[in-house]
Design an enzyme around this catalytic site. Structure first.
Site, PDB file in Angstrom:
ATOM      1  N   SER A 131      -2.183  35.871 -21.263  1.00 53.25           N
ATOM      2  CA  SER A 131      -2.139  34.450 -20.895  1.00 53.25           C
ATOM      3  C   SER A 131      -0.712  33.930 -20.696  1.00 53.25           C
ATOM      4  CB  SER A 131      -2.804  33.648 -22.027  1.00 53.25           C
ATOM      5  OG  SER A 131      -2.510  32.284 -21.909  1.00 53.25           O
ATOM      6  N   GLU A 133       0.237  31.289 -21.755  1.00 55.26           N
ATOM      7  CA  GLU A 133       0.637  30.646 -23.017  1.00 55.26           C
ATOM      8  C   GLU A 133       1.681  31.476 -23.752  1.00 55.26           C
ATOM      9  OE1 GLU A 133      -0.470  27.105 -23.106  1.00 55.26           O
ATOM     10  OE2 GLU A 133      -0.109  27.783 -25.153  1.00 55.26           O
ATOM     11  N   TYR A 154      -2.703  30.807 -30.992  1.00 53.02           N
ATOM     12  CA  TYR A 154      -3.387  31.474 -29.865  1.00 53.02           C
ATOM     13  C   TYR A 154      -2.403  32.325 -29.078  1.00 53.02           C
ATOM     14  CZ  TYR A 154      -5.385  31.989 -25.177  1.00 53.02           C
ATOM     15  OH  TYR A 154      -5.825  32.511 -23.969  1.00 53.02           O
TER      16      TYR A 154
HETATM   17  P1  NAP Z   1     -14.038  31.038 -22.417  1.00 55.85           P
HETATM   18  O1  NAP Z   1     -14.833  30.344 -21.357  1.00 55.85           O
HETATM   19  O2  NAP Z   1     -13.628  30.294 -23.636  1.00 55.85           O
HETATM   20  O3  NAP Z   1     -14.891  32.337 -22.863  1.00 55.85           O
HETATM   21  C1  NAP Z   1     -14.571  33.054 -24.019  1.00 55.85           C
HETATM   22  C2  NAP Z   1     -15.614  34.149 -24.203  1.00 55.85           C
HETATM   23  O4  NAP Z   1     -15.296  34.895 -25.388  1.00 55.85           O
HETATM   24  C3  NAP Z   1     -17.045  33.626 -24.392  1.00 55.85           C
HETATM   25  O5  NAP Z   1     -17.931  34.496 -23.733  1.00 55.85           O
HETATM   26  C4  NAP Z   1     -17.246  33.722 -25.901  1.00 55.85           C
HETATM   27  O6  NAP Z   1     -18.584  33.859 -26.289  1.00 55.85           O
HETATM   28  C5  NAP Z   1     -16.485  35.019 -26.165  1.00 55.85           C
HETATM   29  N1  NAP Z   1     -16.136  35.190 -27.567  1.00 55.85           N
HETATM   30  C6  NAP Z   1     -15.467  34.331 -28.371  1.00 55.85           C
HETATM   31  N2  NAP Z   1     -15.347  34.847 -29.599  1.00 55.85           N
HETATM   32  C7  NAP Z   1     -15.960  36.056 -29.584  1.00 55.85           C
HETATM   33  C8  NAP Z   1     -16.193  37.072 -30.552  1.00 55.85           C
HETATM   34  N3  NAP Z   1     -15.788  36.923 -31.811  1.00 55.85           N
HETATM   35  N4  NAP Z   1     -16.837  38.200 -30.181  1.00 55.85           N
HETATM   36  C9  NAP Z   1     -17.287  38.346 -28.915  1.00 55.85           C
HETATM   37  N5  NAP Z   1     -17.126  37.406 -27.937  1.00 55.85           N
HETATM   38  C10 NAP Z   1     -16.473  36.281 -28.290  1.00 55.85           C
HETATM   39  O7  NAP Z   1     -12.720  31.672 -21.810  1.00 55.85           O
HETATM   40  P2  NAP Z   1     -12.322  31.895 -20.248  1.00 55.85           P
HETATM   41  O8  NAP Z   1     -11.692  30.652 -19.742  1.00 55.85           O
HETATM   42  O9  NAP Z   1     -13.459  32.507 -19.526  1.00 55.85           O
HETATM   43  O10 NAP Z   1     -11.130  32.950 -20.420  1.00 55.85           O
HETATM   44  C11 NAP Z   1     -11.403  34.354 -20.472  1.00 55.85           C
HETATM   45  C12 NAP Z   1     -10.274  35.052 -21.215  1.00 55.85           C
HETATM   46  O11 NAP Z   1      -9.048  34.824 -20.534  1.00 55.85           O
HETATM   47  C13 NAP Z   1     -10.026  34.581 -22.632  1.00 55.85           C
HETATM   48  O12 NAP Z   1      -9.583  35.692 -23.380  1.00 55.85           O
HETATM   49  C14 NAP Z   1      -8.915  33.570 -22.517  1.00 55.85           C
HETATM   50  O13 NAP Z   1      -8.193  33.473 -23.719  1.00 55.85           O
HETATM   51  C15 NAP Z   1      -8.097  34.214 -21.409  1.00 55.85           C
HETATM   52  N6  NAP Z   1      -7.319  33.311 -20.551  1.00 55.85           N
HETATM   53  C16 NAP Z   1      -7.917  32.224 -20.000  1.00 55.85           C
HETATM   54  C17 NAP Z   1      -7.195  31.421 -19.126  1.00 55.85           C
HETATM   55  C18 NAP Z   1      -7.835  30.221 -18.463  1.00 55.85           C
HETATM   56  O14 NAP Z   1      -7.092  29.377 -17.943  1.00 55.85           O
HETATM   57  N7  NAP Z   1      -9.159  30.130 -18.410  1.00 55.85           N
HETATM   58  C19 NAP Z   1      -5.866  31.750 -18.805  1.00 55.85           C
HETATM   59  C20 NAP Z   1      -5.318  32.894 -19.373  1.00 55.85           C
HETATM   60  C21 NAP Z   1      -6.058  33.684 -20.228  1.00 55.85           C
HETATM   61  P3  NAP Z   1     -19.526  32.553 -26.568  1.00 55.85           P
HETATM   62  O15 NAP Z   1     -20.011  32.126 -25.204  1.00 55.85           O
HETATM   63  O16 NAP Z   1     -20.578  33.104 -27.448  1.00 55.85           O
HETATM   64  O17 NAP Z   1     -18.659  31.515 -27.202  1.00 55.85           O
HETATM   65  O1  F7E Z   2      -4.653  21.915 -22.144  1.00 55.49           O
HETATM   66  C1  F7E Z   2      -2.980  18.680 -22.540  1.00 55.49           C
HETATM   67  C2  F7E Z   2      -2.702  19.751 -23.570  1.00 55.49           C
HETATM   68  O2  F7E Z   2      -6.612  22.795 -23.391  1.00 55.49           O
HETATM   69  C3  F7E Z   2      -3.795  21.735 -21.030  1.00 55.49           C
HETATM   70  C4  F7E Z   2      -6.701  28.002 -22.096  1.00 55.49           C
HETATM   71  O3  F7E Z   2      -7.570  28.490 -21.091  1.00 55.49           O
HETATM   72  O4  F7E Z   2      -4.893  27.845 -20.527  1.00 55.49           O
HETATM   73  C5  F7E Z   2      -5.675  27.107 -21.435  1.00 55.49           C
HETATM   74  O5  F7E Z   2      -4.847  26.551 -22.448  1.00 55.49           O
HETATM   75  C6  F7E Z   2      -2.781  20.651 -21.341  1.00 55.49           C
HETATM   76  C7  F7E Z   2      -2.084  20.828 -22.690  1.00 55.49           C
HETATM   77  O6  F7E Z   2      -5.382  24.259 -21.711  1.00 55.49           O
HETATM   78  C8  F7E Z   2      -5.825  16.771 -23.736  1.00 55.49           C
HETATM   79  O7  F7E Z   2      -1.827  19.263 -24.587  1.00 55.49           O
HETATM   80  C9  F7E Z   2      -3.847  16.353 -22.942  1.00 55.49           C
HETATM   81  O8  F7E Z   2      -0.709  20.603 -22.548  1.00 55.49           O
HETATM   82  O9  F7E Z   2      -6.792  22.436 -20.893  1.00 55.49           O
HETATM   83  P1  F7E Z   2      -5.967  22.819 -22.046  1.00 55.49           P
HETATM   84  P2  F7E Z   2      -4.182  25.111 -22.311  1.00 55.49           P
HETATM   85  O10 F7E Z   2      -3.817  24.671 -23.673  1.00 55.49           O
HETATM   86  O11 F7E Z   2      -3.103  25.123 -21.285  1.00 55.49           O
HETATM   87  C10 F7E Z   2      -4.174  28.952 -21.091  1.00 55.49           C
HETATM   88  C11 F7E Z   2      -3.440  29.653 -19.967  1.00 55.49           C
HETATM   89  C12 F7E Z   2      -5.041  29.840 -21.900  1.00 55.49           C
HETATM   90  O12 F7E Z   2      -4.823  31.054 -21.971  1.00 55.49           O
HETATM   91  C13 F7E Z   2      -6.038  29.190 -22.781  1.00 55.49           C
HETATM   92  O13 F7E Z   2      -7.082  30.110 -23.148  1.00 55.49           O
HETATM   93  O14 F7E Z   2      -3.457  19.406 -21.413  1.00 55.49           O
HETATM   94  N1  F7E Z   2      -4.003  17.688 -22.962  1.00 55.49           N
HETATM   95  N2  F7E Z   2      -4.952  15.758 -23.425  1.00 55.49           N
HETATM   96  C14 F7E Z   2      -5.210  18.007 -23.436  1.00 55.49           C
HETATM   97  N3  F7E Z   2      -5.846  19.179 -23.620  1.00 55.49           N
HETATM   98  C15 F7E Z   2      -7.103  19.157 -24.114  1.00 55.49           C
HETATM   99  N4  F7E Z   2      -7.778  20.322 -24.291  1.00 55.49           N
HETATM  100  N5  F7E Z   2      -7.732  17.971 -24.443  1.00 55.49           N
HETATM  101  C16 F7E Z   2      -7.131  16.752 -24.277  1.00 55.49           C
HETATM  102  O15 F7E Z   2      -7.714  15.726 -24.573  1.00 55.49           O
END
Ligand code: NAP
Ligand code: F7E
Length: 343
Positions: A131, A133, A154
């Site tokens: 990520s 992050e 995270y």
């Molecule tokens: P998501 O919608 O939150 O999906 C997370 C998945 O992980 C769900 O299927 C969840 O199952 C499963 N999971 C959580 N805890 C688990 C456990 N203990 N054992 C087995 N499965 C478990 O995440 P996403 O947005 O699709 O992202 C996919 C991956 O990419 C994640 O690893 C995330 O951290 C990473 N990532 C995401 C982003 C982004 O912007 N979306 C960017 C960079 C990296 P349940 O449905 O049962 O909760």
């Molecule tokens: O926050 C701000 C918050 O929770 C984005 C995950 O998929 O991307 C995701 O992480 C921004 C942050 O995503 C609210 O402070 C303001 O600056 O949508 P987010 P994230 O933290 O960037 C990375 C790449 C991952 O890997 C992660 O799995 O928005 N913000 N107000 C808020 N965020 C949330 N959630 N809720 C608010 O009310």
């Protein structure tokens, strides 16, 4: 030859898009789901195949990243050509409340999987969902050579997984890749991530069902892409002759405020009339600016995003408005075609 893939996190946003993508490529797909007292397969329901269906291509297995024995069984029994490790406790704000659990699943879960591959001797390629992050407050734009300066439990957990993936590649010659994905969103985005929280609230406000939206830091800037575009990049990484790590991003950044501007303008509303700041949504440490430099993946794999910021915001607003309208008309379980049909 039909290829087999094993996906963790198949019930999540990316898992569901990747499953569609691989089924279209005629893969046999195995997914690991958690046992829950409520259904957690909503994003997959349109792909579900009856276990009695002879030509079934999608198989779901119970498992958890905390259960090393079951992960080893699944790798051994399915003998996948490709493994996509997408499962994680993926919410940054929540990781401050659950630092130990986040470490157990988001960090150690990856090691359990890599060990399952090593111990079962499976000849498989491994994708790790790393990520942006991990860059934390590293100066933008960030690419594969930028320093990692994680700013949350995270991010620290993901960074551990990143290095374990690189180490198993070097130590055991496993074909293992890190996709360092910047934020990617969609109508299937989890409802507590900021983009989806905004578009869902906007739909309710537009229909007169809600009058306030509580948010945290509106100044944070993110490089937001479209999840459907990003799963193709995951697959591409595993089709190469050599494993490597790649940044996946759009190269554009926008603040949360700009997301609000774009979404509310599109719906003909002024967000300032509805949004209030609530300190509970601030993080103890914030990542201020992320901008990805995806030059390497563009050059080496020919990947580039198809959907830009404005289009992304609009497609999410449209989807949530439609969903809310359908709900108002009593179609509580209606699946929107454009959202769920494999194109
Ligand atoms: P998501 O919608 O939150 O999906 C997370 C998945 O992980 C769900 O299927 C969840 O199952 C499963 N999971 C959580 N805890 C688990 C456990 N203990 N054992 C087995 N499965 C478990 O995440 P996403 O947005 O699709 O992202 C996919 C991956 O990419 C994640 O690893 C995330 O951290 C990473 N990532 C995401 C982003 C982004 O912007 N979306 C960017 C960079 C990296 P349940 O449905 O049962 O909760
Ligand atoms: O926050 C701000 C918050 O929770 C984005 C995950 O998929 O991307 C995701 O992480 C921004 C942050 O995503 C609210 O402070 C303001 O600056 O949508 P987010 P994230 O933290 O960037 C990375 C790449 C991952 O890997 C992660 O799995 O928005 N913000 N107000 C808020 N965020 C949330 N959630 N809720 C608010 O009310």
């Amino acid at each position: 030859m039909v290829k087999t893939a094993l996906i963790t996190g198949i019930t999540g946003q990316d898992g569901s898009y990747l499953t569609e993508f691989l089924l279209q490529k005629d893969y046999e797909v195995h997914g690991i789901i958690r046992r829950a007292s409520t259904f957690n397969t909503e994003r997959l329901d349109h792909l579900y195949m009856d276990p009695h269906e002879e030509k079934r291509k999608l198989f779901l297995h119970y498992g958890d990243l905390s259960d090393a024995g079951q992960l080893t069984n699944l790798v051994y029994n399915t003998q996948p050509d490709e493994i996509y490790n997408l499962a994680a406790q993926s919410h940054v704000r929540v990781s401050f409340d659950l630092p130990e659990y986040t470490g157990d699943i988001t960090a150690l879960g990856t090691t359990r999987f890599l060990e399952a591959i090593r111990k079962s001797g499976a000849d498989t390629k491994f994708y790790q969902a790393s990520s942006s992050e991990m860059f934390g407050d590293s100066p933008p734009p960030q690419n594969e050579n930028s320093s990692f300066r994680p700013r949350s439990p995270y991010a620290a957990a993901k960074l551990y997984s990143y290095w374990m993936t690189a180490n198993y590649r070097e130590a055991y010659n496993i074909f293992a890749c890190n996709g360092i994905l910047f934020n990617h969103e969609s109508p299937r985005r989890g409802e507590t991530f900021v983009t989806r929280k905004i578009t869902m609230a906007l739909a309710k406000i537009k229909l007169g069902l809600q009058d306030k939206l509580y948010l945290g830091n509106l100044e944070a800037k993110r490089d937001w892409g479209y999840a459907r575009d990003y799963v193709e990049a995951m697959w591409l990484m595993l089709q190469q002759d050599e494993p490597d790590d790649y940044v996946i991003a759009t190269g554009e950044t926008h603040s949360v405020k700009e997301f609000l501007d774009e979404a509310f303008d599109y719906a003909g509303l002024d967000w300032q009339e509805y949004v209030e700041i609530d300190s509970r949504y601030f993080r103890p440490t914030e990542v201020d600016v992320l901008i990805g430099d995806a030059g390497k993946v563009r050059k080496k794999l020919g990947w580039k995003p198809k959907v830009g910021f404005k289009e992304l915001v609009r497609l999410m607003v449209d989807a949530d408005l439609k969903k809310e309208e359908l709900r108002q008309h009593g179609y509580a379980n209606h699946k929107r075609d454009e959202d769920y049909v494999v194109p």
